[in-house]
Design a protein around this motif. Structure first.
Motif, PDB file in Angstrom:
ATOM      1  N   ALA A  13       0.830  -1.211   0.000  1.00 38.45           N
ATOM      2  CA  ALA A  13       0.000   0.000   0.000  1.00 38.45           C
ATOM      3  C   ALA A  13       0.866   1.262   0.000  1.00 38.45           C
ATOM      4  CB  ALA A  13      -0.926  -0.001   1.211  1.00 38.45           C
ATOM      5  N   HIS A  14       2.165   1.108  -0.269  1.00 38.58           N
ATOM      6  CA  HIS A  14       3.130   2.226  -0.286  1.00 38.58           C
ATOM      7  C   HIS A  14       3.287   2.897   1.070  1.00 38.58           C
ATOM      8  CE1 HIS A  14       4.170   1.997  -4.461  1.00 38.58           C
ATOM      9  NE2 HIS A  14       2.912   2.148  -4.852  1.00 38.58           N
ATOM     10  N   ILE A  15       3.174   2.105   2.137  1.00 40.63           N
ATOM     11  CA  ILE A  15       3.435   2.590   3.489  1.00 40.63           C
ATOM     12  C   ILE A  15       4.626   1.792   4.000  1.00 40.63           C
ATOM     13  CG2 ILE A  15       2.565   2.806   5.841  1.00 40.63           C
ATOM     14  CD1 ILE A  15      -0.285   2.851   4.583  1.00 40.63           C
ATOM     15  N   THR A  16       5.704   2.497   4.291  1.00 39.27           N
ATOM     16  CA  THR A  16       6.935   1.835   4.695  1.00 39.27           C
ATOM     17  C   THR A  16       7.114   1.935   6.199  1.00 39.27           C
ATOM     18  OG1 THR A  16       7.939   2.392   2.575  1.00 39.27           O
ATOM     19  CG2 THR A  16       9.430   1.759   4.341  1.00 39.27           C
ATOM     20  N   LEU A  17       7.283   0.796   6.821  1.00 38.08           N
ATOM     21  CA  LEU A  17       7.641   0.712   8.228  1.00 38.08           C
ATOM     22  C   LEU A  17       8.402  -0.589   8.423  1.00 38.08           C
ATOM     23  CD1 LEU A  17       5.391  -1.486   9.142  1.00 38.08           C
ATOM     24  CD2 LEU A  17       4.008   0.497   9.650  1.00 38.08           C
ATOM     25  N   ASN A  18       8.841  -0.851   9.640  1.00 37.51           N
ATOM     26  CA  ASN A  18       9.647  -2.037   9.904  1.00 37.51           C
ATOM     27  C   ASN A  18       8.956  -2.960  10.878  1.00 37.51           C
ATOM     28  OD1 ASN A  18      11.587   0.509   9.841  1.00 37.51           O
ATOM     29  ND2 ASN A  18      12.573  -1.187   8.801  1.00 37.51           N
ATOM     30  N   LYS A  19       9.098  -4.258  10.619  1.00 39.34           N
ATOM     31  CA  LYS A  19       8.712  -5.214  11.659  1.00 39.34           C
ATOM     32  C   LYS A  19       9.688  -5.004  12.805  1.00 39.34           C
ATOM     33  CE  LYS A  19      11.309  -9.101   9.681  1.00 39.34           C
ATOM     34  NZ  LYS A  19      11.968  -8.399   8.607  1.00 39.34           N
ATOM     35  N   ASN A  20       9.241  -5.206  14.026  1.00 41.50           N
ATOM     36  CA  ASN A  20      10.084  -4.915  15.170  1.00 41.50           C
ATOM     37  C   ASN A  20       9.707  -5.819  16.328  1.00 41.50           C
ATOM     38  OD1 ASN A  20      12.191  -3.055  15.969  1.00 41.50           O
ATOM     39  ND2 ASN A  20      10.756  -2.259  17.474  1.00 41.50           N
ATOM     40  N   ALA A  21      10.708  -6.315  17.005  1.00 42.75           N
ATOM     41  CA  ALA A  21      10.457  -7.130  18.192  1.00 42.75           C
ATOM     42  C   ALA A  21       9.918  -6.242  19.312  1.00 42.75           C
ATOM     43  CB  ALA A  21      11.732  -7.820  18.642  1.00 42.75           C
ATOM     44  N   VAL A  22       9.123  -6.825  20.160  1.00 41.62           N
ATOM     45  CA  VAL A  22       8.614  -6.144  21.344  1.00 41.62           C
ATOM     46  C   VAL A  22       9.186  -6.859  22.566  1.00 41.62           C
ATOM     47  CG1 VAL A  22       6.510  -5.339  20.208  1.00 41.62           C
ATOM     48  CG2 VAL A  22       6.498  -7.544  21.356  1.00 41.62           C
ATOM     49  N   PRO A  23       9.194  -6.214  23.737  1.00 42.31           N
ATOM     50  CA  PRO A  23       9.733  -6.887  24.925  1.00 42.31           C
ATOM     51  C   PRO A  23       9.075  -8.254  25.150  1.00 42.31           C
ATOM     52  CG  PRO A  23       9.340  -4.577  25.388  1.00 42.31           C
ATOM     53  CD  PRO A  23       8.754  -4.856  24.025  1.00 42.31           C
ATOM     54  N   PHE A  24       9.908  -9.226  25.446  1.00 42.86           N
ATOM     55  CA  PHE A  24       9.481 -10.611  25.710  1.00 42.86           C
ATOM     56  C   PHE A  24       8.781 -11.239  24.505  1.00 42.86           C
ATOM     57  CE2 PHE A  24       9.217  -8.118  29.670  1.00 42.86           C
ATOM     58  CZ  PHE A  24      10.317  -8.662  30.328  1.00 42.86           C
ATOM     59  N   ASP A  25       9.163 -10.810  23.308  1.00 41.89           N
ATOM     60  CA  ASP A  25       8.577 -11.311  22.059  1.00 41.89           C
ATOM     61  C   ASP A  25       8.796 -12.818  21.962  1.00 41.89           C
ATOM     62  OD1 ASP A  25       7.429 -11.408  19.540  1.00 41.89           O
ATOM     63  OD2 ASP A  25       8.635  -9.776  18.737  1.00 41.89           O
ATOM     64  N   ASP A  26       7.742 -13.549  21.614  1.00 35.67           N
ATOM     65  CA  ASP A  26       7.877 -14.995  21.449  1.00 35.67           C
ATOM     66  C   ASP A  26       8.100 -15.377  19.989  1.00 35.67           C
ATOM     67  OD1 ASP A  26       5.335 -14.420  20.506  1.00 35.67           O
ATOM     68  OD2 ASP A  26       4.362 -16.088  21.536  1.00 35.67           O
ATOM     69  N   LYS A  27       8.156 -14.378  19.109  1.00 35.60           N
ATOM     70  CA  LYS A  27       8.396 -14.626  17.688  1.00 35.60           C
ATOM     71  C   LYS A  27       9.883 -14.407  17.377  1.00 35.60           C
ATOM     72  CE  LYS A  27       3.888 -14.613  16.358  1.00 35.60           C
ATOM     73  NZ  LYS A  27       3.308 -15.287  17.489  1.00 35.60           N
ATOM     74  N   SER A  28      10.351 -15.015  16.312  1.00 42.16           N
ATOM     75  CA  SER A  28      11.748 -14.846  15.923  1.00 42.16           C
ATOM     76  C   SER A  28      11.971 -13.433  15.401  1.00 42.16           C
ATOM     77  CB  SER A  28      12.129 -15.863  14.847  1.00 42.16           C
ATOM     78  OG  SER A  28      11.803 -15.391  13.560  1.00 42.16           O
ATOM     79  N   PRO A  29      13.226 -12.965  15.377  1.00 41.53           N
ATOM     80  CA  PRO A  29      13.520 -11.630  14.837  1.00 41.53           C
ATOM     81  C   PRO A  29      13.161 -11.493  13.355  1.00 41.53           C
ATOM     82  CG  PRO A  29      15.389 -12.472  16.085  1.00 41.53           C
ATOM     83  CD  PRO A  29      14.397 -13.593  15.960  1.00 41.53           C
ATOM     84  N   PHE A  30      12.968 -12.596  12.675  1.00 37.83           N
ATOM     85  CA  PHE A  30      12.609 -12.552  11.258  1.00 37.83           C
ATOM     86  C   PHE A  30      11.099 -12.426  11.047  1.00 37.83           C
ATOM     87  CE2 PHE A  30      16.601 -14.900  11.555  1.00 37.83           C
ATOM     88  CZ  PHE A  30      17.408 -14.066  10.791  1.00 37.83           C
ATOM     89  N   VAL A  31      10.327 -12.615  12.117  1.00 37.42           N
ATOM     90  CA  VAL A  31       8.859 -12.533  12.035  1.00 37.42           C
ATOM     91  C   VAL A  31       8.357 -11.381  12.906  1.00 37.42           C
ATOM     92  CG1 VAL A  31       6.698 -13.746  12.442  1.00 37.42           C
ATOM     93  CG2 VAL A  31       8.668 -14.991  11.530  1.00 37.42           C
ATOM     94  N   THR A  32       8.659 -11.378  14.147  1.00 38.07           N
ATOM     95  CA  THR A  32       8.316 -10.387  15.182  1.00 38.07           C
ATOM     96  C   THR A  32       6.821 -10.271  15.465  1.00 38.07           C
ATOM     97  OG1 THR A  32       8.090  -8.349  13.877  1.00 38.07           O
ATOM     98  CG2 THR A  32      10.323  -8.998  14.512  1.00 38.07           C
ATOM     99  N   SER A  33       6.546  -9.620  16.578  1.00 40.36           N
ATOM    100  CA  SER A  33       5.155  -9.374  16.978  1.00 40.36           C
ATOM    101  C   SER A  33       4.756  -7.921  16.779  1.00 40.36           C
ATOM    102  CB  SER A  33       4.965  -9.739  18.454  1.00 40.36           C
ATOM    103  OG  SER A  33       5.132 -11.122  18.641  1.00 40.36           O
ATOM    104  N   GLY A  34       5.712  -7.040  16.523  1.00 38.93           N
ATOM    105  CA  GLY A  34       5.396  -5.619  16.451  1.00 38.93           C
ATOM    106  C   GLY A  34       5.870  -4.957  15.170  1.00 38.93           C
ATOM    107  N   ILE A  35       5.578  -3.667  15.093  1.00 41.06           N
ATOM    108  CA  ILE A  35       6.031  -2.838  13.975  1.00 41.06           C
ATOM    109  C   ILE A  35       6.576  -1.532  14.544  1.00 41.06           C
ATOM    110  CG2 ILE A  35       4.498  -3.790  12.219  1.00 41.06           C
ATOM    111  CD1 ILE A  35       2.621  -1.398  12.659  1.00 41.06           C
ATOM    112  N   ARG A  36       7.393  -0.827  13.744  1.00 38.35           N
ATOM    113  CA  ARG A  36       7.939   0.462  14.146  1.00 38.35           C
ATOM    114  C   ARG A  36       7.721   1.451  13.005  1.00 38.35           C
ATOM    115  NH1 ARG A  36      12.201   3.621  13.301  1.00 38.35           N
ATOM    116  NH2 ARG A  36      13.177   2.139  11.877  1.00 38.35           N
ATOM    117  N   VAL A  37       7.101   2.561  13.323  1.00 33.77           N
ATOM    118  CA  VAL A  37       6.886   3.632  12.346  1.00 33.77           C
ATOM    119  C   VAL A  37       8.024   4.632  12.514  1.00 33.77           C
ATOM    120  CG1 VAL A  37       5.340   5.472  11.593  1.00 33.77           C
ATOM    121  CG2 VAL A  37       4.391   3.314  12.450  1.00 33.77           C
ATOM    122  N   GLY A  38       8.723   4.940  11.444  1.00 36.56           N
ATOM    123  CA  GLY A  38       9.847   5.875  11.497  1.00 36.56           C
ATOM    124  C   GLY A  38       9.369   7.313  11.438  1.00 36.56           C
ATOM    125  N   VAL A  39       9.056   7.884  12.577  1.00 36.22           N
ATOM    126  CA  VAL A  39       8.538   9.247  12.624  1.00 36.22           C
ATOM    127  C   VAL A  39       9.547  10.259  12.074  1.00 36.22           C
ATOM    128  CG1 VAL A  39       7.615  11.057  14.135  1.00 36.22           C
ATOM    129  CG2 VAL A  39       6.919   8.678  14.452  1.00 36.22           C
TER     130      VAL A  39
END
Length: 80
Positions: A13-39
């Motif tokens: 959808a032409h929206i760029t952000l990054n997948k990002n680990a969250v504290p105590f994430d149970d997902k691998s760094p290649f999948v992650t549970s969160g996202i990060r918006v580059g303000v």
């Protein structure tokens, strides 16, 4: 929704952000549970606080309809 799926779908959808680990994430760094918006990337393009409401609305629409190609395409056109 994993961070990876959110990132990949929002990219379409032409929206760029990054997948990002969250504290105590149970997902691998290649999948992650969160996202990060580059303000800083948003503000260097001249956007202000009020513009974030539009950005958040786009993100919400795509992620709330993550498997709906029509919504993804519609948001992509609005982003352009």
């Amino acid at each position: 929704i994993t961070g990876k799926k959110a990132q990949e779908t929002l990219d379409r959808a032409h929206i760029t952000l990054n997948k990002n680990a969250v504290p105590f994430d149970d997902k691998s760094p290649f999948v992650t549970s969160g996202i990060r918006v580059g303000v800083p990337a948003i503000t260097t393009r001249g956007m202000k606080e009020a513009d974030m409401e539009t950005v958040v609305n786009f993100i919400d629409r795509v992620l709330s309809n993550i498997d709906d190609e029509a919504t993804i395409v519609a948001v992509k056109e609005e982003v352009k």
